[in-house]
Design a protein around this motif. Structure first.
Motif, mmCIF file in Angstrom:
data_model
loop_
_atom_site.group_PDB
_atom_site.id
_atom_site.type_symbol
_atom_site.label_atom_id
_atom_site.label_comp_id
_atom_site.label_asym_id
_atom_site.label_seq_id
_atom_site.Cartn_x
_atom_site.Cartn_y
_atom_site.Cartn_z
ATOM 1 N N UNK A 85 0.720 -1.339 -0.150
ATOM 2 C CA UNK A 85 0.042 -0.004 -0.053
ATOM 3 C C UNK A 85 1.006 1.450 -0.103
ATOM 4 N N UNK A 86 0.549 2.219 -0.843
ATOM 5 C CA UNK A 86 1.216 3.710 -0.814
ATOM 6 C C UNK A 86 -0.112 4.640 -0.262
ATOM 7 N N UNK A 87 0.666 5.513 0.580
ATOM 8 C CA UNK A 87 -0.301 6.433 1.036
ATOM 9 C C UNK A 87 -0.105 7.788 1.013
ATOM 10 N N UNK A 88 -0.600 9.058 0.300
ATOM 11 C CA UNK A 88 0.111 10.305 0.112
ATOM 12 C C UNK A 88 -0.738 11.082 0.837
ATOM 13 N N UNK A 89 -0.420 12.003 1.574
ATOM 14 C CA UNK A 89 -1.237 12.682 2.434
ATOM 15 C C UNK A 89 -0.990 14.172 2.321
ATOM 16 N N UNK A 145 -1.683 -1.887 -3.942
ATOM 17 C CA UNK A 145 -0.707 -2.885 -5.079
ATOM 18 C C UNK A 145 -0.753 -4.414 -4.637
ATOM 19 N N UNK A 146 -1.182 -5.199 -5.613
ATOM 20 C CA UNK A 146 -0.882 -6.595 -5.314
ATOM 21 C C UNK A 146 0.497 -7.065 -4.840
ATOM 22 N N UNK A 147 0.585 -7.959 -4.092
ATOM 23 C CA UNK A 147 1.840 -8.617 -3.680
ATOM 24 C C UNK A 147 2.112 -9.682 -4.423
ATOM 25 N N UNK A 148 3.420 -10.157 -4.460
ATOM 26 C CA UNK A 148 4.002 -11.153 -5.517
ATOM 27 C C UNK A 148 3.267 -12.470 -5.308
ATOM 28 N N UNK A 149 2.586 -12.538 -4.027
ATOM 29 C CA UNK A 149 1.766 -13.851 -3.784
ATOM 30 C C UNK A 149 0.261 -14.060 -4.529
ATOM 31 N N UNK A 150 -0.018 -12.946 -5.009
ATOM 32 C CA UNK A 150 -1.379 -12.725 -5.607
ATOM 33 C C UNK A 150 -1.253 -13.215 -6.839
ATOM 34 N N UNK A 151 -2.139 -14.251 -7.560
ATOM 35 C CA UNK A 151 -1.896 -14.666 -8.666
ATOM 36 C C UNK A 151 -2.305 -13.969 -10.012
ATOM 37 N N UNK A 152 -2.689 -12.685 -9.730
ATOM 38 C CA UNK A 152 -2.879 -11.673 -10.632
ATOM 39 C C UNK A 152 -1.713 -10.616 -10.528
#
Length: 245
Positions: free
Chosen positions: A193-197, A218-225
């Protein structure tokens, strides 16, 4: 599970130093929702230092004002559609920013977030008092925090990188990249996750500070997509923050 997922996303701004290139973070907020990859940051070392005008106790009103799934309908994160119920619904809870003594004599104390206090109040405001047991910050690192939930579930948040900048119009802008691990109820779930404030001190006291926040998932490398998504975020959430004394 969907409600916990939504909580994971709005949890970010309470966890937040490296400096960004001049104007980079401001331009990033202005370009919403066209975000193609994580912005440039530096490894997170120590705690995030806030401006002096953020010190004290606040009533915070956080409102989800926009949400986008850039890769839909091919890729949509768990709980995205369920989070629509929170659009334009203010969430109110208390937060605190403390002055922390520095190890150097005659140096002005730094303002940092009371992470455990803020995290617990946010979690209970979102999930309910009985759903959240406690929030603990690693005594050896302010960048690692665990939220303990009922039924032996945990949300582990680990900050890996940050950047900050102060703009000519007085805004203090921070971005933070971290990994989330949700444990319990089956196989652990990971994401990035990226959070900009952008925080701005106002001339009024009602509210005294306003914030514009964008959270990108953002998806992690563990995610099939993961490879299908590439470097692109799969969900973007925008919040309006208002701080009242």
């Amino acid at each position: 599970m969907r409600k916990i997922w939504g909580f994971c996303l709005i949890f970010l701004f309470l966890l937040w130093s490296g400096d960004a290139k001049a104007g980079e973070l401001a331009k990033r907020l202005d370009s919403f929702p066209v975000w193609e990859k994580i912005t440039s940051t530096k490894p997170a070392v120590g705690d995030l230092i806030y401006p002096d005008w953020m010190a004290g106790d606040w009533q915070l009103v956080s409102t989800l004002v926009d949400m986008v799934a850039p890769l839909a309908p091919d890729i949509v994160t768990p709980g995205f559609e369920g989070n629509r119920q929170y659009l334009n619904q203010p969430l109110r809870f208390q937060v605190r920013f403390l002055r922390e003594s520095t190890p150097v004599a005659d140096t002005k104390s730094a303002v940092v977030a009371d992470r455990a206090f803020n995290g617990l109040n946010l979690a209970r405001a979102y999930l309910g008092d009985t759903a959240v047991i406690s929030v603990k910050v690693d005594p050896d690192s302010p960048n690692r925090q665990i939220t303990f939930l009922r039924h032996e579930r945990q949300l582990v948040s680990i900050v890996s990188a940050r950047a900050t900048e102060t703009t000519s119009d007085g805004r203090f802008i921070t971005t933070e990249v971290f990994q989330q691990i949700f444990k319990g109820g089956g196989r652990p779930y990971f994401n990035s996750v990226e959070s900009t404030t952008a925080y701005r001190k106002l001339s009024t006291s009602n509210p005294a500070i306003e914030g514009d926040q964008v959270t990108a998932v953002y998806l992690s490398p563990q995610d099939p997509d993961y490879f299908k998504a590439g470097s692109h975020p799969v969900a973007l959430y925008r919040y309006r923050l208002e701080f009242f004394r």
